[in-house]
Scaffold this active site. Structure first.
Site, PDB file in Angstrom:
ATOM      1  N   CYS A  86      -1.780   5.938   1.764  1.00 20.45           N
ATOM      2  CA  CYS A  86      -0.631   5.345   2.442  1.00 20.45           C
ATOM      3  C   CYS A  86       0.587   6.264   2.330  1.00 20.45           C
ATOM      4  CB  CYS A  86      -0.369   3.943   1.885  1.00 20.45           C
ATOM      5  SG  CYS A  86       0.685   2.917   2.931  1.00 20.45           S
ATOM      6  N   HIS A 203      -5.803   1.001   1.589  1.00 16.72           N
ATOM      7  CA  HIS A 203      -5.684   1.070   0.131  1.00 16.72           C
ATOM      8  C   HIS A 203      -7.015   0.815  -0.571  1.00 16.72           C
ATOM      9  CE1 HIS A 203      -1.219   1.176  -0.379  1.00 16.72           C
ATOM     10  NE2 HIS A 203      -1.255   0.675   0.844  1.00 16.72           N
ATOM     11  N   GLU A 205      -7.649   1.247  -3.693  1.00 18.93           N
ATOM     12  CA  GLU A 205      -7.416   0.681  -5.029  1.00 18.93           C
ATOM     13  C   GLU A 205      -7.239  -0.829  -4.994  1.00 18.93           C
ATOM     14  OE1 GLU A 205      -3.295   0.962  -3.441  1.00 18.93           O
ATOM     15  OE2 GLU A 205      -5.146   2.116  -3.239  1.00 18.93           O
TER      16      GLU A 205
END
Length: 227
Positions: A86, A203, A205
């Site tokens: 990002c 994302h 994560e």
């Protein structure tokens, strides 16, 4: 593999990434402060999501002028792995470690939702645990995620296999409706020419535990470790 997670003023996904790598993946990881001038004893540098320096001027622009930014360029040029997520992707384009630019979303609004991604190249260090054509799901959260390159550069990216992920429908079809930000070619993630620097807007994560509803992001981290 040893990981380093960069921390800039305004980062908000640094600890999320650190936690996943340390507690979920079980990797060795440490934080890298934006004032550091050298990167040592790590194999992969992660530039996490967030709003470095408040996204003033332009997303990623101020972070690209910090001491660690030069160290990241040196690290990448020597063959070290670098991943930008990002805002980290935005920083990597500002550093010219990745092609193109991330522009404001086509609808000029911040977009936060789950998206489907189709794997376009599974032979890179970042996608080894995936299959070409496989569809995975991850969340996005950005206001400047519209990837852009001129038509001739887009053709070169496709020919060299540098496009790793495209936004798609659940069945893998590439449609305008599946594109959340207007990115050229529905592109969600790209690599550099030497396949050691990777940027993506979704994302991973945030997609690593059953508690969160999905764990497709783990495949990217395990790909890197196996590399």
């Amino acid at each position: 593999m040893k990981f380093g997670v960069c921390v800039f003023p305004g980062s908000n996904c640094d600890y999320d990434t650190y936690y996943v790598l340390r507690d979920v993946v079980g990797a060795e990881v440490r934080f890298l402060d934006f004032r550091e001038t050298k990167i040592q004893n790590v194999d992969c540098v992660i530039l996490p999501g967030g709003f470095s320096f408040g996204d003033y001027l332009r997303a990623g622009a101020l972070a690209s002028k910090t001491p660690i930014a030069k160290a990241i360029v040196d690290f990448a040029q020597k063959g070290g792995f670098v991943v930008g997520i990002c805002n980290g992707f935005q920083i990597l384009t500002e550093l010219h470690l990745l092609p193109g630019a991330l522009l404001k979303n086509e609808n000029l609004r911040f977009v936060c939702k789950d998206v489907y991604l189709r794997v376009e190249n599974s032979s890179t260090p970042f996608t080894k645990k995936l299959e070409k054509g496989e569809v995975i799901r991850m969340p996005i959260a950005h206001g400047e995620g519209r990837f852009y390159v001129p038509e001739d550069e887009l053709k070169r990216l496709e020919e060299r296999g540098q496009i790793l992920f495209r936004y798609c429908e659940e069945d893998g079809s590439i449609t305008k409706e599946a594109n959340p930000n207007g990115s050229v070619g529905n592109i969600a993630g790209v690599c550099n020419e030497t396949f050691n620097v990777f940027g993506l807007m979704p994302h991973p994560e945030r997609a690593c535990e059953d508690l969160l509803g999905y764990y497709d992001g783990l495949l990217l981290w395990y790909s890197l470790i196996s590399a």
